[in-house]
Design a protein around this motif. Structure first.
Motif, PDB file in Angstrom:
ATOM      1  N   ALA A  62       0.831  -1.212   0.000  1.00  0.00           N
ATOM      2  CA  ALA A  62       0.000   0.000   0.000  1.00  0.00           C
ATOM      3  C   ALA A  62       0.860   1.254   0.000  1.00  0.00           C
ATOM      4  CB  ALA A  62      -0.917  -0.014   1.218  1.00  0.00           C
ATOM      5  N   VAL A  63       1.900   1.238   0.826  1.00  0.00           N
ATOM      6  CA  VAL A  63       2.773   2.423   0.903  1.00  0.00           C
ATOM      7  C   VAL A  63       3.503   2.619  -0.427  1.00  0.00           C
ATOM      8  CG1 VAL A  63       4.798   3.383   2.060  1.00  0.00           C
ATOM      9  CG2 VAL A  63       3.002   2.324   3.406  1.00  0.00           C
ATOM     10  N   LEU A  64       3.972   1.512  -1.022  1.00  0.00           N
ATOM     11  CA  LEU A  64       4.639   1.615  -2.327  1.00  0.00           C
ATOM     12  C   LEU A  64       3.687   2.167  -3.381  1.00  0.00           C
ATOM     13  CD1 LEU A  64       6.743  -1.661  -2.555  1.00  0.00           C
ATOM     14  CD2 LEU A  64       7.588   0.673  -2.554  1.00  0.00           C
ATOM     15  N   LEU A  65       2.475   1.669  -3.331  1.00  0.00           N
ATOM     16  CA  LEU A  65       1.454   2.112  -4.291  1.00  0.00           C
ATOM     17  C   LEU A  65       1.217   3.624  -4.167  1.00  0.00           C
ATOM     18  CD1 LEU A  65      -0.386   0.580  -6.295  1.00  0.00           C
ATOM     19  CD2 LEU A  65      -2.100   0.472  -4.511  1.00  0.00           C
ATOM     20  N   ALA A  66       1.099   4.051  -2.895  1.00  0.00           N
ATOM     21  CA  ALA A  66       0.874   5.480  -2.667  1.00  0.00           C
ATOM     22  C   ALA A  66       2.083   6.284  -3.116  1.00  0.00           C
ATOM     23  CB  ALA A  66       0.603   5.714  -1.186  1.00  0.00           C
ATOM     24  N   GLY A  67       3.286   5.774  -2.795  1.00  0.00           N
ATOM     25  CA  GLY A  67       4.513   6.479  -3.173  1.00  0.00           C
ATOM     26  C   GLY A  67       4.621   6.632  -4.684  1.00  0.00           C
ATOM     27  N   LEU A  68       4.322   5.550  -5.405  1.00  0.00           N
ATOM     28  CA  LEU A  68       4.415   5.605  -6.868  1.00  0.00           C
ATOM     29  C   LEU A  68       3.373   6.559  -7.455  1.00  0.00           C
ATOM     30  CD1 LEU A  68       5.064   1.844  -7.667  1.00  0.00           C
ATOM     31  CD2 LEU A  68       6.680   3.727  -7.722  1.00  0.00           C
ATOM     32  N   THR A  69       2.219   6.630  -6.805  1.00  0.00           N
ATOM     33  CA  THR A  69       1.190   7.570  -7.291  1.00  0.00           C
ATOM     34  C   THR A  69       1.643   9.011  -7.085  1.00  0.00           C
ATOM     35  OG1 THR A  69      -0.375   5.944  -6.496  1.00  0.00           O
ATOM     36  CG2 THR A  69      -1.285   8.022  -7.212  1.00  0.00           C
ATOM     37  N   TRP A  70       2.283   9.254  -5.921  1.00  0.00           N
ATOM     38  CA  TRP A  70       2.754  10.622  -5.650  1.00  0.00           C
ATOM     39  C   TRP A  70       3.902  11.014  -6.581  1.00  0.00           C
ATOM     40  CZ3 TRP A  70       2.746   9.391   0.250  1.00  0.00           C
ATOM     41  CH2 TRP A  70       1.468   9.645   0.767  1.00  0.00           C
ATOM     42  N   LEU A  71       4.726  10.009  -6.933  1.00  0.00           N
ATOM     43  CA  LEU A  71       5.870  10.322  -7.804  1.00  0.00           C
ATOM     44  C   LEU A  71       5.422  10.802  -9.178  1.00  0.00           C
ATOM     45  CD1 LEU A  71       8.444   7.468  -7.085  1.00  0.00           C
ATOM     46  CD2 LEU A  71       8.737   9.903  -6.673  1.00  0.00           C
ATOM     47  N   ARG A  72       4.282  10.330  -9.601  1.00  0.00           N
ATOM     48  CA  ARG A  72       3.795  10.721 -10.930  1.00  0.00           C
ATOM     49  C   ARG A  72       2.429  11.386 -10.809  1.00  0.00           C
ATOM     50  NH1 ARG A  72       3.503   6.170 -14.955  1.00  0.00           N
ATOM     51  NH2 ARG A  72       3.761   7.819 -16.476  1.00  0.00           N
ATOM     52  N   PRO A  73       2.406  12.623 -10.333  1.00  0.00           N
ATOM     53  CA  PRO A  73       1.107  13.289 -10.172  1.00  0.00           C
ATOM     54  C   PRO A  73       0.388  13.418 -11.509  1.00  0.00           C
ATOM     55  CG  PRO A  73       2.913  14.833  -9.812  1.00  0.00           C
ATOM     56  CD  PRO A  73       3.518  13.501  -9.979  1.00  0.00           C
ATOM     57  N   GLY A  74      -0.906  13.227 -11.454  1.00  0.00           N
ATOM     58  CA  GLY A  74      -1.685  13.326 -12.691  1.00  0.00           C
ATOM     59  C   GLY A  74      -1.766  12.015 -13.451  1.00  0.00           C
ATOM     60  N   HIS A  75      -1.048  10.985 -12.983  1.00  0.00           N
ATOM     61  CA  HIS A  75      -1.119   9.671 -13.641  1.00  0.00           C
ATOM     62  C   HIS A  75      -1.838   8.690 -12.721  1.00  0.00           C
ATOM     63  CE1 HIS A  75       1.995  11.551 -16.032  1.00  0.00           C
ATOM     64  NE2 HIS A  75       1.804  10.618 -16.945  1.00  0.00           N
ATOM     65  N   GLU A  76      -3.160   8.722 -12.785  1.00  0.00           N
ATOM     66  CA  GLU A  76      -3.920   7.833 -11.915  1.00  0.00           C
ATOM     67  C   GLU A  76      -3.873   6.406 -12.443  1.00  0.00           C
ATOM     68  OE1 GLU A  76      -5.264  10.645 -13.174  1.00  0.00           O
ATOM     69  OE2 GLU A  76      -5.115  11.895 -11.380  1.00  0.00           O
ATOM     70  N   PHE A  77      -3.950   5.485 -11.505  1.00  0.00           N
ATOM     71  CA  PHE A  77      -3.975   4.066 -11.885  1.00  0.00           C
ATOM     72  C   PHE A  77      -5.431   3.608 -11.807  1.00  0.00           C
ATOM     73  CE2 PHE A  77      -3.379  -0.483 -10.376  1.00  0.00           C
ATOM     74  CZ  PHE A  77      -3.108  -0.964 -11.638  1.00  0.00           C
TER      75      PHE A  77
END
Lengths: 477, 380
Positions: A62-77
């Protein structure tokens, strides 16, 4: 660096992380249930290992998922993971939607759940319901991640339900005491009210929008693609979701149930009423925030409910004599502020507020059993002396007003009585009225009796646990 | 035209018939306090008769089989009771009318036979009255003798009322509304039992819970089937199976002493359609099908389901509190948990398996629905 971010944010990796987050805690609970019904009595260490491993796995993912989402703002999964079943043109799909909002709350869950699991492994050691506790924590974690990561209202509802039932059952954890069972009944009834509202919103969303996925209905991440809903539809939906949020986040007039929920173990109180469950209502309102743009009445109601709760719950928490009760009301009060922020459209502020509050409340709840000891330690560290109560703004008020406020805060502004009078008593009266044709009560030995059931073989009443009986017997010898 | 219909609907009924037969064996064993050949024989007879009723295509043979079943149940219980007779008379009359006046020799003909409108209406009214009689939770004392799934009323409703109702527009309007009202009444009765539970003996309260919950679940089944919508029809068939599993688990856990509280709460989760159980799949399909027909019906369904869940939880809590109050020692004591029985584990396991991997079972229910409506239902 970009290539690394890009590689890490690839769809297959996100897919795997999501699957681990969604399924790992459920798998842990399932293994524990299988162990329990197979007659094997697992050692407490094994129970905490299985639970810790699965919950920690989900948390890391979950933390990795959140981190990766924050790293690429505007790129929702946004992806459909699998189709559960299909009938004609209807499909129930497991879909996820990870953006900065859901990523934030997922990260909070990822940080909090393993801490609580670790804490509980010692805190509840030798409790009779040790295994049950970890099973329910797994169910709660599953529910939380499904609710937050769910790509549609249908998915979110699945998580919402799991979270609600596990919460009520954890309130009833010490079920040797009748009070906890009765309190859990009240908690469950309140959650069912919230469920009705969420289901009404779900039905409404299907009816008005013909779809239930967050991305397409609300245009989350891309407002231009939102399904156009008229003001009336948006208001109806907004109000439905607000009532659901009021139930989950203990907003006025449903605040009182959190105090009853404190009958559960401290760890579950921290999990539900300090960090995760109490924020689910706020998350729901933040999620549907684009909808509120077209529903000024619903937006006004969100702000009003939030501010009213912030004031009333804050005052009530100040007069609570018990630490957990005060913390629960303070959590409701902060959730009210977050709702108001969401109503005003300050979504980023509400999101960060949610994260900070969750972490602070976790620490406070977990330290609450040793609060007095902590206070003495702090006083000693500061060189002793008497406790100072600090600054209280209410002291500026006239005494009569202050006394009236104190009395009102003690009775929680009559909200519980109001709920009883407006909903529970009429519903119970209606139930009794409707059931009038049933076989009536007949007096027997001064006690009312209904009907006569098939005689059941009486089992011996065990008054003590066999282990305790054995110990007693040894003592007698 | 074949007299026997071993179609998908038959295969939907068979597992429930097996569970009902096991329940008969279990009740007989509990009554006689030991394994008895009588119990096994009655269980076998129950299974044989229910499967034959599910398989037969002939209305008259169905009537004969149901009369035979009543005779066998009389010999088992040594007692007549009104509800069973009333149900049998109502659907028996409907089937005799269908066979004699309507000249229908097989249920398979119903999707394309043209009946006189008055006769069709009379048959539908009789069958719906039988369904109501099977649903209303009266006579608490009869609960241990009653089946939990009302299988004959269900088979007649599905095999006869559905194809006939498809050509009667009022059927899809009146019956769902009546069923929704009936489900609300049953849920309120359950709430009443839950809130005044301390006035009951725990075993009476268990009967009360089972009867009211059965009423709610059967009402949902009639509601879903009568709409004629494909989705809600499939959901209703699954709801019937889900309801039976939940009721069996509830009964098996609540009647056991010491009370196996974890299993009792899991049975509650099955009854309130927790995600991951078959009930959730059924309710999801049912709610979406009702939404297709009318949003208000879907809303009513949702509200009743919520009231039912809260009432059931309160009732269960009251049973546990009552049982604890019966202990003579003051204060909390550590009661050993009862071990789960075979029936509890079997029903809970089946509910979980179907709930977690629902696709094959949903396909089976879809085929079963297609088999009973024979192309007369409305697809979404």
């Amino acid at each position: 660096m970009d290539w690394l971010t890009h590689a890490l944010s690839s769809q297959p990796l996100l897919h795997v992380l999501t699957m681990i987050t969604l399924l790992s805690p459920a798998a842990g609970s399932f293994v524990l249930v299988l162990l329990s019904i197979s007659g094997v009595k697992p050692h407490p260490r094994w129970i905490s290992w299985v639970s810790g491993l699965t919950v920690a796995g989900a948390a890391i993912a979950a933390v990795l998922l959140a981190g990766l989402t924050w790293l690429r703002p505007g790129h929702e999964f946004d992806e459909v993971l699998w189709t559960v079943y299909a009938v004609g043109s209807y499909h129930l799909e497991v879909s996820v939607y990870v953006d900065s909002l859901s990523g934030s709350l997922t990260a909070l869950g990822g940080c909090v759940i393993p801490v609580l699991a670790r804490f509980s492994s010692r805190y509840l050691h030798h409790e009779p319901g040790y295994l049950r506790f970890f099973v329910l924590v797994g169910v709660a974690a599953t529910g939380f991640f499904w609710f937050v990561l769910g790509g549609s209202i249908d998915m979110a509802f699945v998580g919402w339900e799991l979270l609600g039932l596990s919460s009520a059952l954890l309130v009833a954890f010490f079920w040797e005491r009748s009070e906890t069972l009765v309190a859990s009944g009240r908690v469950f009834a309140t959650y069912r009210l919230a469920d009705i509202a969420l289901l009404a919103g779900m039905v409404g969303l299907h009816h008005y929008a013909g779809d239930s996925s967050w991305a397409s209905v609300l245009g989350v991440g891309n407002g231009g693609h939102a399904v156009h809903l008229g003001s009336f539809a948006a208001t109806i939906l907004g109000l439905s979701f607000l009532v659901a949020a009021m139930g989950k986040s203990a907003q006025v007039p449903l605040t009182g149930y959190v105090l009853r929920a404190m009958e559960g173990p401290t760890v579950s109180s921290a999990l539900f009423y300090g960090t995760l469950s109490i924020h689910c209502g706020v998350y729901l309102i933040l999620r549907i925030e684009p909808l509120l743009a077209n529903a000024p009445i619903a937006r006004g109601a969100v702000i009003a409910v939030g501010l009213l709760t912030a004031i009333t719950a804050s005052l009530s928490s100040r007069v609570r004599p018990d630490a957990k009760g005060a913390l629960a009301l303070a959590s409701a009060s902060q959730a009210g502020l977050m709702l108001a922020e969401a109503g005003f459209g300050w979504t980023q502020l509400a999101m960060w507020h949610m994260l900070a509050h969750g972490l602070l409340r976790l620490a406070q709840f977990l330290r609450s059993p040793s609060w007095l000891e902590d206070a003495h330690a702090r006083r000693s560290a500061l060189g002793g002396g008497s406790f100072r109560s600090g600054f209280h703004a209410e002291r500026l008020l006239p005494t009569a007003v202050r006394n009236a406020l104190y009395a009102a805060a003690l009775s929680r502004f009559g909200m519980d009585a109001l709920i009883d009078r407006l909903f529970l008593r009429p519903l119970a009266a209606l139930a009794h009225l409707v059931s009038m044709p049933r076989p009536r009560l007949r007096e027997r030995n001064g006690r009312p009796v209904v009907g006569r059931a098939e005689p059941q073989p009486e089992a011996p009443v065990h008054r003590k646990h066999p282990a305790i009986e054995a110990t007693d017997a040894r003592g007698a010898r | 035209m074949s007299a026997w219909m071993f179609d998908a609907f038959f295969w939907l009924v068979v597992p429930v018939a097996i569970f009902e037969a096991l329940r008969v064996v279990h009740v007989m064993r509990r009554r006689e306090q030991r394994w008895a050949p009588r119990g096994l024989a009655y269980g076998g007879l129950e299974l044989a008769l229910l499967t034959m009723c599910a398989a037969t295509g002939s209305p008259l043979l169905f009537v004969v089989l149901s009369v035979l079943r009543i005779a066998i149940i009389y010999s088992r219980e040594r007692q007549w009771w009104g509800r069973r007779i009333a149900k049998a008379v109502l659907f028996g009359t409907a089937l005799v009318l269908l066979a004699v006046v309507g000249d229908v020799s097989s249920f398979a003909q119903l999707s394309h036979v043209t009946l006189d409108p008055d006769l069709r209406l009379a048959i539908l009214v009789l069958i719906c009255a039988a369904a109501v009689a099977a649903t209303v939770p009266v006579r608490v004392v009869d609960e241990p003798k009653e089946t939990l799934s009302a299988p004959l009323a269900f088979i007649v409703f599905a095999r006869v009322a559905l194809p006939l109702g498809a050509s009667t527009p009022q059927f899809a309007i009146v019956v769902p509304v009546v069923a929704a009202a009936l489900s609300l009444v049953c849920a309120l009765w359950l709430l009443s039992a839950g809130t005044r539970a301390n006035h009951f003996d725990p075993s009476v309260l268990v009967s009360e819970i089972i009867l009211c919950e059965r009423g709610v679940l059967l009402s949902f089944v009639w509601l879903g089937l009568a709409t004629g919508e494909h989705l809600s029809g499939v959901g209703a068939l699954l709801q019937w199976a889900a309801g039976v599993l939940a009721l069996l688990a509830l009964e098996a856990s609540l009647r056991r002493r010491p009370l196996p509280r974890p299993m009792a709460f899991f049975a509650l989760a099955m009854a309130v359609s927790l995600p991951g159980t078959i009930g959730f799949v059924a309710e999801d399909l049912l709610a979406h099908g009702l939404l297709e027909l009318h949003p208000l019906l879907a809303a009513a369904f949702v509200i009743v389901a919520a009231i039912n869940a809260a009432a059931l939880y309160l009732a269960l809590v009251n049973i546990i509190v009552d049982l604890q109050a019966r202990q003579t020692l003051p204060g909390p004591t550590l009661q050993p948990e009862g071990r789960p029985s075979f029936m509890m584990l079997a029903t809970a396991g089946l509910s979980l398996v179907i709930g977690l991997v629902p696709s094959p079972f949903v396909t089976g229910a879809t085929r079963a629905y297609a088999a009973v409506v024979g192309g007369t239902g409305r697809t979404n």
